[in-house]
Enzyme design. Structure first.
Site, PDB file in Angstrom:
ATOM      1  CB  CYS A   1      -0.842  -0.198   1.105  1.00  0.00           C
ATOM      2  SG  CYS A   1      -2.013  -1.148   1.512  1.00  0.00           S
TER       3      CYS A   1
ATOM      4  CB  CYS B   1      10.331  -2.600   6.151  1.00  0.00           C
ATOM      5  SG  CYS B   1      10.548  -2.887   5.123  1.00  0.00           S
TER       6      CYS B   1
ATOM      7  CB  SER C   1      14.762  -2.496  -8.277  1.00  0.00           C
ATOM      8  OG  SER C   1      15.070  -4.065  -8.384  1.00  0.00           O
TER       9      SER C   1
ATOM     10  CG  ASP D   1      17.779  -8.435  -9.107  1.00  0.00           C
ATOM     11  OD1 ASP D   1      17.745  -7.112  -8.576  1.00  0.00           O
ATOM     12  OD2 ASP D   1      17.864  -9.069  -9.375  1.00  0.00           O
ATOM     13  CG  ASP D   2      16.552  -5.957  -5.821  1.00  0.00           C
ATOM     14  OD1 ASP D   2      15.971  -6.675  -5.350  1.00  0.00           O
ATOM     15  OD2 ASP D   2      15.584  -4.913  -7.246  1.00  0.00           O
TER      16      ASP D   2
ATOM     17  CB  CYS E   1       7.945  -9.535   5.630  1.00  0.00           C
ATOM     18  SG  CYS E   1       7.213  -8.131   6.344  1.00  0.00           S
TER      19      CYS E   1
ATOM     20  CB  CYS F   1      12.616  -4.579  10.014  1.00  0.00           C
ATOM     21  SG  CYS F   1      11.580  -6.094  10.121  1.00  0.00           S
TER      22      CYS F   1
ATOM     23  CB  CYS G   1      12.542 -10.786   5.538  1.00  0.00           C
ATOM     24  SG  CYS G   1      13.159  -9.034   4.837  1.00  0.00           S
TER      25      CYS G   1
END
Ligand SMILES: Nc1ncnc2c1ncn2[C@@H]1O[C@H](COP(=O)(O)OP(=O)(O)O)[C@@H](O)[C@H]1O
Ligand SMILES: Nc1ncnc2c1ncn2[C@@H]1O[C@H](COP(=O)(O)OP(=O)(O)O)[C@@H](O)[C@H]1O
Ligand SMILES: Nc1ncnc2c1ncn2[C@@H]1O[C@H](COP(=O)(O)OP(=O)(O)O)[C@@H](O)[C@H]1O
Ligand SMILES: Nc1ncnc2c1ncn2[C@@H]1O[C@H](COP(=O)(O)OP(=O)(O)O)[C@@H](O)[C@H]1O
Ligand code: SF4
Ligand code: SF4
Ligand code: SF4
Ligand code: SF4
Ligand SMILES: [Mg+2]
Ligand SMILES: [Mg+2]
Ligand SMILES: [Mg+2]
Ligand SMILES: [Mg+2]
Lengths: 461, 461, 461, 461
Positions: D11, D244, D292, D354-355, D391, D440, D443
């Protein structure tokens, strides 16, 4: 069509219990009830474990495409067609309304209007409820959720808390309850199908399935469809019988049977009765305003011995998206819907039957139309009494000040619509046509069969 | 609806000359002609310098939203509604078809069917023409383009090159030509409006504008609307008069006047004639299959002195998007469209009027429906002769082998549809009902008023 | 987006010959060419006997839903993506254009602009042709139809009749012809796929299929794909080499290889060259206007030894339906598309690379944006020469009077866009970056490689 | 696109307080936040007396057409963009969610995930609440409704009842409250606009309005916008700071500033750090997976002194409606989104940044793609640690068993994706890149900063 229609019913409900392809059967049922609401349509189906919901704006046939329907697996379903009044076109109000709880879901569809709606809403909100829409169904759901006991007990308690006109269905994963208000204001019937049961606002929906016998719920009755068994019970003994007269006069489909009386037959009877009092009227032809007044016109013609003619043709493609006519067209806008058949009416003295007069503007235009097309005289006969009061039981007949019959005498009205003569039916004649079925006639005589709660104020203004 | 309809008309045309808001007027005109084609709709408008075109699939009211219409400025317009047969639903075939040339544009709308279409297409291709669609309009445009002379001369030469049934309009920036075939197979009329002229396939479109007088084009006539003046001329003197009988029997709206005869009046007359021959038939009620056969049923009832009743109700929301019923529903599919009014028909001996029988399946289902609903006897009367031959003049009545009347005797047919008795009209009776208007009756008697060219083969198979 | 874009390419073409699921492969090919046109998309497929056509407005992925694509069976296909200029958004202009004849169909897709279009149109009309749209494809189809001989001969004759920029594909039931103009203005290549051949405006479409090798058509060449065999031929020997420089500078995708030169590599080289001349310019960071100028910015940064930074971010959801901002927003509308990264640019002296300047308004707004976000200096470098002349070869760079470079000196332009310094490339530098590929530079230097016919007037105004 | 994306944010929220054309401003704000959710979009606006709601599936620019937006009058608004996970695509879940009460309405928009959602839902239902959807917003609304006190008190009590990741806005007719969870898991900022205040999930939305300064809400903070005044307060003192990490790594737009750190700058820093440890790696070029990972690749290239190149191009027209490729295409489906620039990568030894790696399939395909296109070596560097845990704070990274990093060692993973070498960042390096912002990293390391309630089970499986 906003431009023309003067009276609107707000809903039709349909249910299917233990029926193969319940969603599909409900689709056909709603299609038969489409005249009760064309703005939105929805179906909730249960496969015994989960309830799936699909709904949207538009006709049933447009909202439900093949894949959508195919994806709705299950043998129980409830469905709804809706006419939405100005203030309530939001998606939140499209039915069924489904609540999803940790121990099960409930789907509800509702036809009618709850008169203590405002009081209940305040009470519920004070106790922590939130409302996302303005439909009565949400109130019913909240009330059910708040009660204690089995689902049946909760539904019965709920039915006792709400006052007004209602016919609603509640479905959980494996049961359907059908409930009718204790005044019998709105119709509700069910029938045995080959494999289960179908429930409907009007019996015309049963005939699509080849079913010609059905049972009406009685005022104050709740019917439980559970474990394959149908159980009737009364949630209230304080009942009376006030079937909405307007269902006979205008809403219901002519092939429906309401409280044992076929709608077409009722309308023909009103025509006969009108003719009976017109012994001395000499006219060349009788015509009806299509489609609602054709049955009455046929009845009048038969009784009077004057030929029934097709003096007006209704354009069957009039729809919601119609573009407003330009100014030059405006005052002749009725033409987009109705055309006079000039070769039929020219030079003729006509008896024109209509079902009712609400604001008077349409009647006035139709008389004008017929005279333009060459009619020499137009005698208007209305197959119902003068509408003088608003309805608070689910019918949108406009507010009191818009009701021309509340402001004018019959003679003034005759003059306003430019008719050569004008006559309405009496309440007694109405009752004669229904052979004594208990009727609500509140919009004709102001005698409401319930307390009106917050609406009383509105009326008193 | 593919499921039910058995006969289809392929088009309606409308034109507006020197009329304010010509596109808007055409929109209303097409709305009145919508029964002639519901699959696509289009309007081309000229502002005197440029021609603008808008078209799309669907009803006129859906294709044209307000902004679209508002953007179409001009005082000349031609429009079209279309029913498309299976093979021709491509966008390329939606009319008007407009050609854009360096010295002007032409827009064309066409109703009918050209029988030497294949021959002309080959000839034109050999001369370098390319065709993007399969509509006759493209052929007409090519022919006009190829001729020498003024536009009027070119249109007249073109009308002489094409054979078959046609009523077409050609518009350039400032002129409209209306052309009708030399056999008078398809109707075409025009009328004076307040500020200009309107042209239409059927007169019902004029009444939307409050116009009750109109002029029919004669077979072989071309009418020029130019510089405010209307000029009639004949492009051919080799004319005859064969107005399609099916226009009266089925297509045209009851309020239209075709060749001076009101359609409703014609249909009533067929009913009377049928009743005249039924002197000895005792029946309780007369019903018609709505909507096309109601006028005939009224005529029958009046003549026979038997009450006219509403024994069948037609669902007004049957549309194109209807989902095919499941197998269990299939053979009762007619119910989705028609419902018997059981309280009307139960225990009754019935005369049921229908307009025509094509494949016979619908009639069979309706009789079954009535008997299921309790009718004791069903006497079927058809307000036209037996259809035995295909139409090559713009009506899609199926191929010869699908025509049940070509394969069965009337008695076999009666048995097939399970009627207690069955009777058709004779050709002479048809003519009686039209008071001598020259009629095409080819689909009833196989007598085609033109050479059939490549279609002859199809017929001979 | 009408609000921002200043240069538009008008088309991309794709073909598939003897390839399984040709329509599906074409769908993927067009998806890769989508940057060449986003307004409409179409595919025609041949199953060896019939040609099926589907087209519509919108992106390829929106026009073609699964069922549509599945219904297009066949092993040959041609497809098209289109950018439509103001006057030509009608459906009639969406490609492919298909002609349906009695002895076969032809489908055509075309990229480019024919300069003798008006002359040909008049000639063809005088000979009886009609045009339904305004696309060059219709002219090509008419010319092919008019010639004598085999299809190949007719296509070759046609290619000799038209002048200007074009790369087109013609498909009949079993053959495809690919044709490139004799100046080599528009790119066109083909490649061997596993089972057949694919043809494309840009090589990036081949890589979707895992194909890394391809063949460019030469100026004046026609390639025939027939009976599984590929045959090269020249329809003209009067050829020269003027590949559109703008393909390298702006249109083509960075991963495409145009005439042997990778587009990204070309752009990087222009950046290097720009930096080479900026020996004395001291700046903190180099940024490019995304996406078209990122490659050049990287090249500049590398050569200059100044860090390449992401100083501007482009909103990837900018689409066609974007609502016009309110007045207050209007002059900052560039923000809806581009955002400055203030933490990157604040307090920095910046070299900003853009690919070209057309009307100048966007550049001016971007410089403003960067300064608002805190940039201390903005040195603008344009990776192409000053645009001074309109393009008549298929690129919509606005008319002469809208080209700011035609009206202002570089210094005036610098002042107009509020840059601290401004520099363009020279034509020689352009050629250096393409290693000698023959280029059209007409929009930079006014030297058109063809006669301009009726467009000469427009230019002379 | 279901086919490719591996991580999804659920969101973005936006609010406007006392701002002219608040709905319009919110529309532009949501447009800038579109990358956080593309499935649905909604806006609720208050004119001081009433709250109007509009929402629907699709991009903001598609849901809101001009007339719709124009009809939404008022100076307060809250809006939402949404990515919906498989089970929650129903219309009931589209936000804002509005409750309509007898003494006012409340609108809520929410970003995050409540971990004690199930417990709260059961508790609320037992107290009589009904839920129509499955969104957390409905729970928040119910909790607010149930509390006692002023609206602010009720919101604060609610914030104390819910645990997990959340940033939500509550609007009544004249006030907006902005609330951020006490761990600071999801971002939320506000800024002063010319006439009022704007609130947003990401600061990039402010720049559309030319605002470069903003204030972050602190963990546990509630900000009240009332009577023109902004008041900060803490609803809880039990706070910690766990922003996050994935917001920096993947979600947020490069031009956003999260907790004082620009996202692009963060990503560049991760690239530098990765390069620092690669002292001995010799490679020809550095490339990033667009979009990204481009910032990280630029950072790496700069630090390593190896040229940054455009080795992969991303198709910008990849959308939701993309048709599943045929079997033959399936395993090369990544090509529809990413194309290798073969002239860049051919014969080169490459560092590919890559991310993150989620399921590993995309990485594997990209490496394959580069090698097919001619790369000799592909060294993969991931700008984040190995993802090993799911997550529960609003990010859809798949369940534990789908996380390849949970099952394989780095060496196994390298082999699986066919890279020549593979390296991830450490947690310490992450913190270095954020300059100590509390993160955080659950993950990556399984250390969740909250109790997990019912999700603990899911984790323990
Ligand atoms: N399928 C149907 N066939 C015939 N009558 C119908 C049908 N559906 C609804 N009706 C009748 O139509 C009437 C309302 O329509 P009508 O009078 O045509 O429209 P209006 O709302 O303009 O008065 C009702 O009386 C109802 O009984
Ligand atoms: N607006 C209208 N009002 C009444 N009849 C109409 C109208 N439009 C068309 N018709 C008549 O409807 C008939 C065809 O419809 P109908 O018989 O209902 O359908 P079907 O195609 O199923 O036989 C035609 O006879 C035509 O005259
Ligand atoms: N998928 C793609 N990836 C990267 N660049 C692309 C892609 N498609 C087109 N381009 C490039 O985008 C450029 C045009 O887009 P851009 O500069 O972003 O837009 P604008 O039209 O606003 O200048 C062209 O240079 C083209 O090379
Ligand atoms: N307008 C934008 N411009 C540049 N980057 C963007 C934009 N919007 C989102 N992003 C970035 O895009 C990334 C996600 O997109 P991308 O990597 O292209 O797709 P994927 O989901 O396939 O990995 C995020 O890192 C986000 O920062
Ligand atoms: S008031 Fe009139 S419309 Fe309302 S329920 Fe009674 S009879 Fe029906
Ligand atoms: S053949 Fe029949 S349908 Fe055809 S034009 Fe003649 S009468 Fe009409
Ligand atoms: S004039 Fe410019 S844009 Fe046109 S083809 Fe030549 S280089 Fe390309
Ligand atoms: S677990 Fe990962 S994705 Fe979820 S909030 Fe924490 S860092 Fe972000
Ligand atoms: Mg009526
Ligand atoms: Mg009929
Ligand atoms: Mg650009
Ligand atoms: Mg990515």
């Amino acid at each position: 069509s906003v431009m023309f229609d003067e009276i609107h019913e707000e809903c039709g409900v349909f249910g299917a219990y233990r029926v193969d392809n319940a969603a599909s059967i409900t689709y056909y049922g709603l299609h038969s009830l489409q005249h009760r609401g064309q703005e939105a349509s929805g179906i909730a189906v249960s496969d015994g474990e989960n309830i799936t919901l699909q709904k949207g704006k538009g006709l049933t046939v447009d909202v439900f495409q093949k894949e959508k329907l195919d994806s709705m697996v299950g043998r129980l379903a409830v469905g709804h067609v809706r006419y939405s009044t100005a203030g309530g076109q939001e998606n939140e109000n499209i039915q069924p309304i489904v609540s999803k709880g940790h121990n099960g879901s409930l789907a509800i569809v509702h036809n009618g209007q709850i008169v203590n709606e405002k009081e209940l809403r305040i009470e519920l909100e004070n106790e922590g409820a939130i409302f996302q829409g303005t439909s009565d169904s949400e109130i019913i759901l909240h009330l059910i959720q708040k009660q204690k006991g089995t689902l049946k007990e909760r539904v019965m308690k709920t039915a006792n808390r709400i006052e007004g006109a209602f016919s609603f269905l509640v479905m959980n994963e494996d049961t359907i309850y059908a409930v009718r208000d204790r005044h019998g204001l709105r119709p509700l019937s069910y029938a045995k199908s080959k494999d289960g049961y179908v429930i409907s606002s009007e019996t015309c929906a049963f005939e699509v399935m080849g079913i010609y016998e059905s049972v009406d719920l009685k005022p104050g009755e709740i019917v439980e469809f559970h474990k394959g068994i149908v159980k009737h019970e009364f949630y209230s003994t304080d009942t009376d019988h006030h079937m909405c007269a307007m269902e006979y006069i205008y809403f219901a489909r002519p092939d429906s049977v309401v409280e044992g009386i076929n709608v077409h037959a009722f309308r023909k009877a009103t025509g006969s009765i009108l003719a009976r009092e017109d012994k001395d009227l000499k006219a060349d032809i009788v015509i009806g305003v299509p489609d609602s007044s054709l049955s009455a016109a046929i009845g009048y013609a038969e009784e009077a011995g004057i030929p029934f003619e097709t003096g007006l043709v209704k354009n069957r493609y009039v729809g919601r998206t119609f573009i407003q006519p330009t100014q030059a067209m405006r005052d002749r806008s009725v033409r987009l819907k109705l055309s006079p058949v000039s070769s039929v009416v020219k030079g003729k003295s006509i008896v024109m039957i209509d079902d009712s007069i609400v604001r008077g503007t349409t009647s006035r235009r139709i008389v004008q139309l017929l005279k333009d097309a060459g009619a020499t005289q137009v005698h208007v006969r209305i197959a119902s009494p003068v509408i003088t009061s608003p309805c608070f039981y689910g019918v949108d007949t406009s507010t009191k000040d818009q009701l021309i019959g509340a402001r004018m005498s019959v003679e003034e009205l005759r003059e306003y619509i430019c008719a050569d003569s004008l006559r309405f039916m009496t309440e007694e004649e109405m009752k004669e046509a229904t052979h004594g079925v208990g009727l609500c006639l509140a919009c004709f005589n102001g005698e409401y069969c319930t307390k009106l709660f917050s609406y009383q104020e509105e009326l008193d203004k």
